[in-house]
Design a protein around this motif. Structure first.
Motif, PDB file in Angstrom:
ATOM      1  N   SER A  26       0.832  -1.206   0.000  1.00  0.00           N
ATOM      2  CA  SER A  26       0.000   0.000   0.000  1.00  0.00           C
ATOM      3  C   SER A  26       0.873   1.265   0.000  1.00  0.00           C
ATOM      4  CB  SER A  26      -0.899   0.009   1.233  1.00  0.00           C
ATOM      5  OG  SER A  26      -0.129   0.200   2.412  1.00  0.00           O
ATOM      6  N   PHE A  27       0.237   2.345  -0.378  1.00  0.00           N
ATOM      7  CA  PHE A  27       0.890   3.657  -0.344  1.00  0.00           C
ATOM      8  C   PHE A  27       1.387   3.937   1.075  1.00  0.00           C
ATOM      9  CE2 PHE A  27       0.665   8.227   0.395  1.00  0.00           C
ATOM     10  CZ  PHE A  27       1.365   8.737  -0.683  1.00  0.00           C
ATOM     11  N   SER A  28       0.534   3.656   2.063  1.00  0.00           N
ATOM     12  CA  SER A  28       0.892   3.894   3.468  1.00  0.00           C
ATOM     13  C   SER A  28       2.111   3.095   3.894  1.00  0.00           C
ATOM     14  CB  SER A  28      -0.287   3.547   4.384  1.00  0.00           C
ATOM     15  OG  SER A  28      -1.372   4.396   4.122  1.00  0.00           O
ATOM     16  N   GLU A  29       2.139   1.825   3.482  1.00  0.00           N
ATOM     17  CA  GLU A  29       3.280   0.979   3.832  1.00  0.00           C
ATOM     18  C   GLU A  29       4.561   1.507   3.193  1.00  0.00           C
ATOM     19  OE1 GLU A  29       5.433  -2.045   5.667  1.00  0.00           O
ATOM     20  OE2 GLU A  29       3.428  -1.300   6.051  1.00  0.00           O
ATOM     21  N   MET A  30       4.472   1.973   1.974  1.00  0.00           N
ATOM     22  CA  MET A  30       5.647   2.532   1.296  1.00  0.00           C
ATOM     23  C   MET A  30       6.151   3.769   2.039  1.00  0.00           C
ATOM     24  SD  MET A  30       7.918   2.546  -1.072  1.00  0.00           S
ATOM     25  CE  MET A  30       7.332   1.225  -2.084  1.00  0.00           C
ATOM     26  N   VAL A  31       5.251   4.632   2.476  1.00  0.00           N
ATOM     27  CA  VAL A  31       5.644   5.834   3.209  1.00  0.00           C
ATOM     28  C   VAL A  31       6.278   5.441   4.546  1.00  0.00           C
ATOM     29  CG1 VAL A  31       4.781   7.912   4.362  1.00  0.00           C
ATOM     30  CG2 VAL A  31       3.953   7.329   2.077  1.00  0.00           C
ATOM     31  N   ARG A  32       5.680   4.474   5.250  1.00  0.00           N
ATOM     32  CA  ARG A  32       6.250   4.023   6.522  1.00  0.00           C
ATOM     33  C   ARG A  32       7.657   3.463   6.322  1.00  0.00           C
ATOM     34  NH1 ARG A  32       0.828   2.437   7.509  1.00  0.00           N
ATOM     35  NH2 ARG A  32       1.178   0.337   6.690  1.00  0.00           N
ATOM     36  N   LYS A  33       7.827   2.634   5.298  1.00  0.00           N
ATOM     37  CA  LYS A  33       9.154   2.061   5.021  1.00  0.00           C
ATOM     38  C   LYS A  33      10.175   3.156   4.718  1.00  0.00           C
ATOM     39  CE  LYS A  33       8.436  -2.557   3.186  1.00  0.00           C
ATOM     40  NZ  LYS A  33       8.674  -3.381   2.001  1.00  0.00           N
ATOM     41  N   ALA A  34       9.782   4.116   3.905  1.00  0.00           N
ATOM     42  CA  ALA A  34      10.700   5.196   3.526  1.00  0.00           C
ATOM     43  C   ALA A  34      11.083   6.041   4.745  1.00  0.00           C
ATOM     44  CB  ALA A  34      10.063   6.078   2.455  1.00  0.00           C
ATOM     45  N   LEU A  35      10.124   6.342   5.585  1.00  0.00           N
ATOM     46  CA  LEU A  35      10.420   7.129   6.787  1.00  0.00           C
ATOM     47  C   LEU A  35      11.313   6.358   7.743  1.00  0.00           C
ATOM     48  CD1 LEU A  35       6.936   8.747   7.492  1.00  0.00           C
ATOM     49  CD2 LEU A  35       9.029   9.934   6.819  1.00  0.00           C
ATOM     50  N   GLU A  36      11.016   5.080   7.924  1.00  0.00           N
ATOM     51  CA  GLU A  36      11.833   4.251   8.812  1.00  0.00           C
ATOM     52  C   GLU A  36      13.270   4.172   8.301  1.00  0.00           C
ATOM     53  OE1 GLU A  36      12.478   2.385  12.219  1.00  0.00           O
ATOM     54  OE2 GLU A  36      10.455   2.967  11.647  1.00  0.00           O
ATOM     55  N   LYS A  37      13.426   3.939   7.019  1.00  0.00           N
ATOM     56  CA  LYS A  37      14.763   3.851   6.430  1.00  0.00           C
ATOM     57  C   LYS A  37      15.512   5.172   6.584  1.00  0.00           C
ATOM     58  CE  LYS A  37      17.124   2.579   2.186  1.00  0.00           C
ATOM     59  NZ  LYS A  37      16.988   2.128   0.808  1.00  0.00           N
ATOM     60  N   TYR A  38      14.828   6.262   6.334  1.00  0.00           N
ATOM     61  CA  TYR A  38      15.454   7.582   6.471  1.00  0.00           C
ATOM     62  C   TYR A  38      15.919   7.821   7.904  1.00  0.00           C
ATOM     63  CZ  TYR A  38      15.941  12.592   7.022  1.00  0.00           C
ATOM     64  OH  TYR A  38      16.420  13.831   7.351  1.00  0.00           O
ATOM     65  N   LEU A  39      15.040   7.566   8.859  1.00  0.00           N
ATOM     66  CA  LEU A  39      15.373   7.826  10.254  1.00  0.00           C
ATOM     67  C   LEU A  39      16.493   6.923  10.751  1.00  0.00           C
ATOM     68  CD1 LEU A  39      11.800   8.391  11.685  1.00  0.00           C
ATOM     69  CD2 LEU A  39      13.562  10.119  11.285  1.00  0.00           C
ATOM     70  N   LEU A  40      16.487   5.677  10.340  1.00  0.00           N
ATOM     71  CA  LEU A  40      17.560   4.768  10.747  1.00  0.00           C
ATOM     72  C   LEU A  40      18.901   5.195  10.169  1.00  0.00           C
ATOM     73  CD1 LEU A  40      15.822   1.296  10.536  1.00  0.00           C
ATOM     74  CD2 LEU A  40      16.649   2.453  12.589  1.00  0.00           C
ATOM     75  N   SER A  41      18.912   5.560   8.898  1.00  0.00           N
ATOM     76  CA  SER A  41      20.179   5.958   8.274  1.00  0.00           C
ATOM     77  C   SER A  41      20.670   7.301   8.808  1.00  0.00           C
ATOM     78  CB  SER A  41      20.032   6.027   6.756  1.00  0.00           C
ATOM     79  OG  SER A  41      19.218   7.129   6.384  1.00  0.00           O
ATOM     80  N   LYS A  42      19.767   8.143   9.177  1.00  0.00           N
ATOM     81  CA  LYS A  42      20.115   9.483   9.654  1.00  0.00           C
ATOM     82  C   LYS A  42      20.710   9.462  11.061  1.00  0.00           C
ATOM     83  CE  LYS A  42      19.370  14.056   9.280  1.00  0.00           C
ATOM     84  NZ  LYS A  42      20.130  14.881   8.420  1.00  0.00           N
ATOM     85  N   HIS A  43      20.161   8.625  11.932  1.00  0.00           N
ATOM     86  CA  HIS A  43      20.522   8.726  13.341  1.00  0.00           C
ATOM     87  C   HIS A  43      21.082   7.463  13.980  1.00  0.00           C
ATOM     88  CE1 HIS A  43      18.778  12.687  13.534  1.00  0.00           C
ATOM     89  NE2 HIS A  43      17.698  12.234  12.971  1.00  0.00           N
ATOM     90  N   HIS A  44      20.964   6.332  13.341  1.00  0.00           N
ATOM     91  CA  HIS A  44      21.313   5.104  14.046  1.00  0.00           C
ATOM     92  C   HIS A  44      22.161   4.139  13.229  1.00  0.00           C
ATOM     93  CE1 HIS A  44      18.737   6.153  17.342  1.00  0.00           C
ATOM     94  NE2 HIS A  44      17.776   6.404  16.499  1.00  0.00           N
ATOM     95  N   SER A  45      23.163   4.642  12.572  1.00  0.00           N
ATOM     96  CA  SER A  45      24.011   3.717  11.841  1.00  0.00           C
ATOM     97  C   SER A  45      24.839   2.917  12.840  1.00  0.00           C
ATOM     98  CB  SER A  45      24.914   4.449  10.853  1.00  0.00           C
ATOM     99  OG  SER A  45      25.905   5.156  11.553  1.00  0.00           O
ATOM    100  N   ALA A  46      25.216   1.715  12.477  1.00  0.00           N
ATOM    101  CA  ALA A  46      25.964   0.840  13.383  1.00  0.00           C
ATOM    102  C   ALA A  46      27.275   1.482  13.828  1.00  0.00           C
ATOM    103  CB  ALA A  46      26.229  -0.497  12.715  1.00  0.00           C
ATOM    104  N   GLN A  47      27.894   2.291  12.968  1.00  0.00           N
ATOM    105  CA  GLN A  47      29.162   2.918  13.329  1.00  0.00           C
ATOM    106  C   GLN A  47      28.967   3.965  14.419  1.00  0.00           C
ATOM    107  OE1 GLN A  47      28.071   2.841  10.069  1.00  0.00           O
ATOM    108  NE2 GLN A  47      29.291   1.116   9.416  1.00  0.00           N
ATOM    109  N   GLU A  48      27.800   4.579  14.496  1.00  0.00           N
ATOM    110  CA  GLU A  48      27.566   5.638  15.464  1.00  0.00           C
ATOM    111  C   GLU A  48      26.921   5.118  16.745  1.00  0.00           C
ATOM    112  OE1 GLU A  48      25.193   8.553  13.539  1.00  0.00           O
ATOM    113  OE2 GLU A  48      26.665   8.910  11.983  1.00  0.00           O
ATOM    114  N   ASP A  49      26.410   3.913  16.744  1.00  0.00           N
ATOM    115  CA  ASP A  49      25.697   3.367  17.881  1.00  0.00           C
ATOM    116  C   ASP A  49      26.685   2.959  18.972  1.00  0.00           C
ATOM    117  OD1 ASP A  49      24.278   1.606  19.653  1.00  0.00           O
ATOM    118  OD2 ASP A  49      22.708   1.513  18.122  1.00  0.00           O
ATOM    119  N   SER A  50      26.492   3.448  20.177  1.00  0.00           N
ATOM    120  CA  SER A  50      27.402   3.157  21.285  1.00  0.00           C
ATOM    121  C   SER A  50      27.536   1.659  21.519  1.00  0.00           C
ATOM    122  CB  SER A  50      26.907   3.821  22.570  1.00  0.00           C
ATOM    123  OG  SER A  50      26.985   5.200  22.456  1.00  0.00           O
TER     124      SER A  50
END
Length: 88
Positions: A26-50
């Motif tokens: 669904s359109f909604s699922e695509m938006v959720r996936k895109a937001l999740e991917k963006y937020l994970l890449s922006k703030h929680h990469s494995a290299q930056e995670d304590s």
């Protein structure tokens, strides 16, 4: 889940609809996936995670008491990482 209204440019909406159709979601699922991917890449990469940068936890089997003292290990790792940033 919460219902949310988005205001999108026509071209962006069309691209999301095309991609969601291609992936058969669904359109909604695509938006959720895109937001999740963006937020994970922006703030929680494995290299930056304590947790992942804590060498004590990742060497061999690590400490035997990690489940009991995980907050202490994470705190120590976080403090070390931040003190290195301040030195630069």
């Amino acid at each position: 889940m919460y219902r949310t209204t988005l205001v999108l440019p026509e071209t962006l909406k069309r691209r999301v609809l095309q991609e969601s159709s291609r992936e058969k979601i669904s359109f909604s699922e695509m938006v959720r996936k895109a937001l999740e991917k963006y937020l994970l890449s922006k703030h929680h990469s494995a290299q930056e995670d304590s947790f992942f940068s804590n060498k004590i936890l990742l060497e061999d089997e690590g400490p035997k008491d990690v489940s009991r003292f995980h907050d202490r290990y994470l705190s120590e790792s976080f403090l070390k990482k931040n003190s290195k940033k301040k030195q630069k």
